[in-house]
Design a protein around this motif. Structure first.
Motif, PDB file in Angstrom:
ATOM      1  N   ASP A  87       0.826  -1.212   0.000  1.00 62.60           N
ATOM      2  CA  ASP A  87       0.000   0.000   0.000  1.00 62.60           C
ATOM      3  C   ASP A  87       0.858   1.258   0.000  1.00 62.60           C
ATOM      4  O   ASP A  87       0.553   2.231  -0.702  1.00 62.60           O
ATOM      5  CB  ASP A  87      -0.952   0.005   1.195  1.00 62.60           C
ATOM      6  N   TRP A 136       2.267   1.631  -3.465  1.00 63.00           N
ATOM      7  CA  TRP A 136       1.194   1.964  -4.405  1.00 63.00           C
ATOM      8  C   TRP A 136       0.921   3.467  -4.382  1.00 63.00           C
ATOM      9  O   TRP A 136       0.800   4.104  -5.419  1.00 63.00           O
ATOM     10  CB  TRP A 136      -0.070   1.188  -4.066  1.00 63.00           C
ATOM     11  N   ARG A 149       2.117  -3.670  -9.397  1.00 59.00           N
ATOM     12  CA  ARG A 149       1.120  -2.623  -9.699  1.00 59.00           C
ATOM     13  C   ARG A 149      -0.201  -3.242 -10.130  1.00 59.00           C
ATOM     14  O   ARG A 149      -1.271  -2.759  -9.746  1.00 59.00           O
ATOM     15  CB  ARG A 149       1.652  -1.687 -10.765  1.00 59.00           C
ATOM     16  N   CYS A 168      -1.927  -4.571  -7.000  1.00 63.88           N
ATOM     17  CA  CYS A 168      -2.424  -3.461  -6.186  1.00 63.88           C
ATOM     18  C   CYS A 168      -3.627  -2.791  -6.840  1.00 63.88           C
ATOM     19  O   CYS A 168      -4.573  -2.403  -6.155  1.00 63.88           O
ATOM     20  CB  CYS A 168      -1.319  -2.443  -5.943  1.00 63.88           C
ATOM     21  N   GLU A 182      -4.041   1.819 -13.705  1.00 65.85           N
ATOM     22  CA  GLU A 182      -3.169   2.486 -12.746  1.00 65.85           C
ATOM     23  C   GLU A 182      -3.477   3.977 -12.749  1.00 65.85           C
ATOM     24  O   GLU A 182      -3.822   4.544 -13.783  1.00 65.85           O
ATOM     25  CB  GLU A 182      -1.713   2.273 -13.135  1.00 65.85           C
ATOM     26  N   TRP A 201       3.965   5.300  -5.963  1.00 62.16           N
ATOM     27  CA  TRP A 201       4.363   4.984  -7.331  1.00 62.16           C
ATOM     28  C   TRP A 201       4.089   6.165  -8.252  1.00 62.16           C
ATOM     29  O   TRP A 201       3.063   6.803  -8.118  1.00 62.16           O
ATOM     30  CB  TRP A 201       3.611   3.733  -7.820  1.00 62.16           C
TER      31      TRP A 201
END
Length: 103
Positions: free
Chosen positions: A20, A23, A84, A87, A96, A26
């Motif tokens: 998390d 994420w 990714r 997540c 994303e 990122w």
């Protein structure tokens, strides 16, 4: 597919906290310490175990893992493409999040 459906390592709060954190950060690289993912220093071995498993599964990558007198530090950690994707499914995102690298 939820974390726990992929592998039992996702049953740990440490692994979920690491994923998390990465994420949210990122595409930037991030320095991880147990305290940054709400892990007590006494639980540093569990933190290291989670980092190792996530890396072994190909979900995260990092430049260096340093274990010293101040505790473990994971330098330049980031999610891989596989990380990714997992997540994104866990957070209910079809794609994303678009992030601008330059201001």
């Amino acid at each position: 597919m939820a974390y726990d459906e992929l592998n039992p390592v996702f049953d740990t709060a440490h692994a979920r906290a690491i994923l998390d954190t990465l994420w949210v950060q990122w595409p930037a690289f991030h320095t991880l310490r147990p305290a940054l993912v709400d892990v007590d220093d006494a639980l540093a071995p569990e933190f290291l175990h989670a980092v190792q498993h996530l890396s072994d599964l190909g979900l995260i990558s990092y430049e260096a893992l340093i274990v010293g007198p101040t505790g473990p530090v994971v330098l330049d950690a980031t999610l891989t493409a596989r990380g990714r994707a997992i997540c994104a499914r866990q957070h209910g995102a079809e794609h994303e999040p678009a992030r601008q690298l330059a201001g």
